[in-house]
Design a protein around this motif. Structure first.
Motif, PDB file in Angstrom:
ATOM      1  N   VAL A  35       8.067 -10.235 -10.029  1.00 43.41           N
ATOM      2  CA  VAL A  35       7.583  -9.222  -9.021  1.00 43.41           C
ATOM      3  C   VAL A  35       6.715  -8.202  -9.723  1.00 43.41           C
ATOM      4  CG1 VAL A  35       8.376  -7.629  -7.235  1.00 43.41           C
ATOM      5  CG2 VAL A  35       9.466  -9.769  -7.760  1.00 43.41           C
ATOM      6  N   GLU A  36       7.372  -7.508 -10.936  1.00 41.48           N
ATOM      7  CA  GLU A  36       6.565  -6.360 -11.437  1.00 41.48           C
ATOM      8  C   GLU A  36       4.783  -7.086 -12.185  1.00 41.48           C
ATOM      9  OE1 GLU A  36       9.528  -7.516 -12.527  1.00 41.48           O
ATOM     10  OE2 GLU A  36      10.893  -6.249 -11.679  1.00 41.48           O
ATOM     11  N   HIS A  37       4.764  -8.076 -12.370  1.00 34.29           N
ATOM     12  CA  HIS A  37       3.413  -8.496 -12.689  1.00 34.29           C
ATOM     13  C   HIS A  37       2.691  -8.334 -11.363  1.00 34.29           C
ATOM     14  CE1 HIS A  37       4.508 -10.768 -16.600  1.00 34.29           C
ATOM     15  NE2 HIS A  37       5.131  -9.797 -16.613  1.00 34.29           N
ATOM     16  N   ILE A  38       3.167  -9.284 -10.446  1.00 32.45           N
ATOM     17  CA  ILE A  38       2.482  -9.117  -9.115  1.00 32.45           C
ATOM     18  C   ILE A  38       2.127  -7.624  -8.755  1.00 32.45           C
ATOM     19  CG2 ILE A  38       2.393  -9.959  -6.762  1.00 32.45           C
ATOM     20  CD1 ILE A  38       4.164 -12.307  -7.707  1.00 32.45           C
ATOM     21  N   GLN A  39       3.154  -6.784  -8.803  1.00 35.62           N
ATOM     22  CA  GLN A  39       2.976  -5.456  -8.284  1.00 35.62           C
ATOM     23  C   GLN A  39       1.818  -4.798  -9.022  1.00 35.62           C
ATOM     24  OE1 GLN A  39       7.127  -3.986  -8.672  1.00 35.62           O
ATOM     25  NE2 GLN A  39       7.005  -3.106  -6.740  1.00 35.62           N
ATOM     26  N   GLN A  40       1.539  -4.917 -10.429  1.00 32.59           N
ATOM     27  CA  GLN A  40       0.907  -4.380 -10.992  1.00 32.59           C
ATOM     28  C   GLN A  40      -0.596  -4.733 -10.652  1.00 32.59           C
ATOM     29  OE1 GLN A  40       1.637  -3.748 -15.425  1.00 32.59           O
ATOM     30  NE2 GLN A  40       3.580  -4.226 -15.063  1.00 32.59           N
ATOM     31  N   PHE A  41      -0.528  -5.995 -10.375  1.00 33.84           N
ATOM     32  CA  PHE A  41      -2.149  -6.976 -10.243  1.00 33.84           C
ATOM     33  C   PHE A  41      -2.501  -6.235  -8.628  1.00 33.84           C
ATOM     34  CE2 PHE A  41      -3.860 -10.901  -8.290  1.00 33.84           C
ATOM     35  CZ  PHE A  41      -5.130 -10.885  -8.824  1.00 33.84           C
ATOM     36  N   VAL A  42      -1.362  -6.028  -7.811  1.00 33.06           N
ATOM     37  CA  VAL A  42      -2.043  -5.640  -6.592  1.00 33.06           C
ATOM     38  C   VAL A  42      -2.370  -4.012  -6.481  1.00 33.06           C
ATOM     39  CG1 VAL A  42      -0.708  -4.946  -4.410  1.00 33.06           C
ATOM     40  CG2 VAL A  42      -0.360  -7.166  -5.218  1.00 33.06           C
ATOM     41  N   VAL A  43      -1.743  -3.196  -7.268  1.00 30.56           N
ATOM     42  CA  VAL A  43      -2.240  -1.838  -7.428  1.00 30.56           C
ATOM     43  C   VAL A  43      -3.524  -1.975  -8.132  1.00 30.56           C
ATOM     44  CG1 VAL A  43      -1.800   0.255  -8.794  1.00 30.56           C
ATOM     45  CG2 VAL A  43       0.201  -0.983  -7.758  1.00 30.56           C
ATOM     46  N   GLU A  44      -3.670  -2.750  -9.170  1.00 29.78           N
ATOM     47  CA  GLU A  44      -5.093  -2.781  -9.757  1.00 29.78           C
ATOM     48  C   GLU A  44      -6.094  -3.223  -8.730  1.00 29.78           C
ATOM     49  OE1 GLU A  44      -8.169  -3.781 -12.911  1.00 29.78           O
ATOM     50  OE2 GLU A  44      -6.195  -2.575 -12.701  1.00 29.78           O
ATOM     51  N   LEU A  45      -6.040  -4.036  -7.762  1.00 29.77           N
ATOM     52  CA  LEU A  45      -6.883  -4.350  -7.001  1.00 29.77           C
ATOM     53  C   LEU A  45      -7.117  -3.365  -5.643  1.00 29.77           C
ATOM     54  CD1 LEU A  45      -5.264  -8.054  -6.084  1.00 29.77           C
ATOM     55  CD2 LEU A  45      -7.412  -7.609  -7.571  1.00 29.77           C
ATOM     56  N   HIS A  46      -5.904  -2.582  -5.418  1.00 33.24           N
ATOM     57  CA  HIS A  46      -6.036  -1.624  -4.615  1.00 33.24           C
ATOM     58  C   HIS A  46      -6.962  -0.470  -4.964  1.00 33.24           C
ATOM     59  CE1 HIS A  46      -5.158   1.534  -1.716  1.00 33.24           C
ATOM     60  NE2 HIS A  46      -4.611   2.368  -2.584  1.00 33.24           N
ATOM     61  N   TRP A  47      -6.925  -0.243  -6.421  1.00 31.61           N
ATOM     62  CA  TRP A  47      -7.498   0.832  -7.034  1.00 31.61           C
ATOM     63  C   TRP A  47      -9.129   0.380  -7.099  1.00 31.61           C
ATOM     64  CZ3 TRP A  47      -7.123   5.914  -7.244  1.00 31.61           C
ATOM     65  CH2 TRP A  47      -5.844   6.310  -6.888  1.00 31.61           C
ATOM     66  N   ARG A  48      -9.376  -0.788  -7.263  1.00 35.46           N
ATOM     67  CA  ARG A  48     -10.700  -1.303  -7.271  1.00 35.46           C
ATOM     68  C   ARG A  48     -11.372  -1.200  -5.854  1.00 35.46           C
ATOM     69  NH1 ARG A  48      -9.679  -7.005  -9.793  1.00 35.46           N
ATOM     70  NH2 ARG A  48     -11.668  -7.565  -8.742  1.00 35.46           N
ATOM     71  N   ILE A  80       6.189  -5.577  -2.364  1.00 33.58           N
ATOM     72  CA  ILE A  80       4.863  -5.730  -2.133  1.00 33.58           C
ATOM     73  C   ILE A  80       4.430  -5.679  -0.861  1.00 33.58           C
ATOM     74  CG2 ILE A  80       3.085  -7.533  -2.580  1.00 33.58           C
ATOM     75  CD1 ILE A  80       4.874  -8.497  -4.993  1.00 33.58           C
ATOM     76  N   ARG A  81       5.113  -6.222   0.078  1.00 39.29           N
ATOM     77  CA  ARG A  81       4.983  -6.056   1.528  1.00 39.29           C
ATOM     78  C   ARG A  81       4.829  -4.610   1.871  1.00 39.29           C
ATOM     79  NH1 ARG A  81       9.069  -9.716   2.534  1.00 39.29           N
ATOM     80  NH2 ARG A  81      10.041  -8.224   4.085  1.00 39.29           N
ATOM     81  N   LYS A  82       5.702  -3.758   1.558  1.00 36.88           N
ATOM     82  CA  LYS A  82       5.619  -2.176   1.970  1.00 36.88           C
ATOM     83  C   LYS A  82       4.516  -1.487   1.283  1.00 36.88           C
ATOM     84  CE  LYS A  82       9.110  -2.322   4.617  1.00 36.88           C
ATOM     85  NZ  LYS A  82       8.677  -1.915   6.168  1.00 36.88           N
ATOM     86  N   MET A  83       4.054  -2.290  -0.011  1.00 34.22           N
ATOM     87  CA  MET A  83       2.931  -1.358  -0.584  1.00 34.22           C
ATOM     88  C   MET A  83       1.721  -1.649   0.288  1.00 34.22           C
ATOM     89  SD  MET A  83       3.509  -2.298  -4.530  1.00 34.22           S
ATOM     90  CE  MET A  83       1.895  -1.977  -4.776  1.00 34.22           C
ATOM     91  N   LEU A  84       1.650  -3.091   0.936  1.00 34.46           N
ATOM     92  CA  LEU A  84       0.372  -3.231   1.682  1.00 34.46           C
ATOM     93  C   LEU A  84       0.464  -2.725   2.882  1.00 34.46           C
ATOM     94  CD1 LEU A  84       0.414  -7.332   0.608  1.00 34.46           C
ATOM     95  CD2 LEU A  84      -1.334  -5.255  -0.150  1.00 34.46           C
ATOM     96  N   GLU A  85       1.395  -2.643   3.537  1.00 34.83           N
ATOM     97  CA  GLU A  85       1.687  -1.934   4.941  1.00 34.83           C
ATOM     98  C   GLU A  85       1.291  -0.492   4.823  1.00 34.83           C
ATOM     99  OE1 GLU A  85       5.761  -2.332   6.415  1.00 34.83           O
ATOM    100  OE2 GLU A  85       5.568  -4.738   6.374  1.00 34.83           O
ATOM    101  N   GLY A  86       1.760   0.095   3.670  1.00 37.05           N
ATOM    102  CA  GLY A  86       1.304   1.636   3.678  1.00 37.05           C
ATOM    103  C   GLY A  86      -0.177   1.822   3.482  1.00 37.05           C
ATOM    104  N   TRP A  87      -0.796   1.076   2.674  1.00 34.55           N
ATOM    105  CA  TRP A  87      -2.263   1.034   2.525  1.00 34.55           C
ATOM    106  C   TRP A  87      -2.910   0.518   3.667  1.00 34.55           C
ATOM    107  CZ3 TRP A  87      -1.856  -2.269  -2.702  1.00 34.55           C
ATOM    108  CH2 TRP A  87      -1.154  -1.284  -3.678  1.00 34.55           C
TER     109      TRP A  87
END
Length: 292
Positions: A35-48, A80-87
């Motif tokens: 999960v930690e790998h996927i979270q970091q990947f998702v954050v990277e995509l968000h910042w892009r 991860i779902r909560k991160m996406l919902e917040g964004w």
């Protein structure tokens, strides 16, 4: 599990992008993906600057890969779902705030790629792609491959580039506003600032690349330059310019082209021709250029 060819290509490109991300971040290529790998990947995509919907599409690719191989899937984890919902909620309250890339900032990037790229070929490759993205006001999907296995040929091909004395002609096969593939011709002239002259950069890259068919922007081993690779090295260069706190993305080149044209006094019709806009939506691309 059957997939449409287009979906299969998109999923393959997203899986490769995740693999590249983990390699560059020195993360083990573990499956199931933690999960930690996927979270970091998702954050990277968000910042892009990717939208939550686009990020969900990439997570769907990881989910498919896991399920197809009988591996536990963590892409739908609660965190991860909560991160996406917040964004998603945040995005609904604010407009696109990506920062435009200016000619002055382009000059800084051109000085830095030589320090970040592994050899001269890569430096010339990245510089040519960036200058074409800016001066051609191009979308990244029109410029480079979506992934290493992208065989769609939607991005620029060698046959689409004609270098002439004092100018380069680019045949744009298809774009977001040209879904029927009628094509458009982009003509780039020389720039008085030779460091950021697109004609000079493209001619130099052609000398390195050769005339073999295939994707125009490719590495010296013949594999295509991908969207992820292009943005990763550009993002690293942007960090060194001191502008890391601003929101840059691949679309910053296109935004920068429109913003620069407006700052130079171009009329509306001229800006619309530059970016191949047919409506007033070009106005959303005009922003204050960063002081570089």
């Amino acid at each position: 599990m059957a997939l449409a060819p287009r979906t299969r290509r998109k999923y393959g490109a997203a899986s490769e992008e995740f693999s590249d991300f983990r390699r560059l971040r020195h993360l083990e290529q573990l499956w199931p993906a933690p999960v930690e790998h996927i979270q970091q990947f998702v954050v990277e995509l968000h910042w892009r600057g990717l939208t939550p919907g686009t990020i969900k599409g990439k997570l769907a690719a990881l989910s498919f890969y896991a399920k197809a191989n009988g591996i536990r899937d963590f892409s739908g984890d609660f965190r991860i779902r909560k991160m996406l919902e917040g964004w998603s909620r945040e995005r609904g309250l604010r407009q696109d705030d990506r920062t435009p890339i200016s000619p002055a900032l382009l000059g800084q990037l051109c000085n830095l790629w030589g320090l970040l790229c592994r050899d001269r070929f890569e430096e010339v490759l990245i510089r040519a792609a960036a200058l074409l993205a800016f001066f051609g006001a191009m979308r990244i999907s029109e410029l480079v491959a979506s992934g290493k296995r992208d065989i769609s040929k939607k991005a620029l091909q060698m046959d689409d580039v004609i270098a002439e004395e004092g100018q380069v002609r680019i045949r744009l096969r298809r774009s977001k506003t040209d879904q029927h593939g009628q094509g458009r011709m982009i003509i780039l002239g020389q720039c008085s600032i030779m460091k950021i002259c697109p004609v000079k950069a493209l001619r130099e890259f052609i000398n390195f690349r050769g005339s073999d068919s295939g994707y125009f922007f490719q590495h010296d081993n013949g594999t295509p330059l991908t969207k992820y690779q292009f943005w990763k090295i550009t993002d690293m260069a942007l960090e060194r310019t001191g502008f890391r706190n601003m929101r840059f993305g691949t679309h910053s080149f296109r935004i920068g082209a429109a913003s620069t044209a407006a700052a130079l006094g171009y009329e509306a019709d001229g800006i619309k021709r530059l970016g191949r806009w047919s409506s007033k939506c070009y106005k959303t691309y005009i922003r204050q250029l960063p002081n570089a």
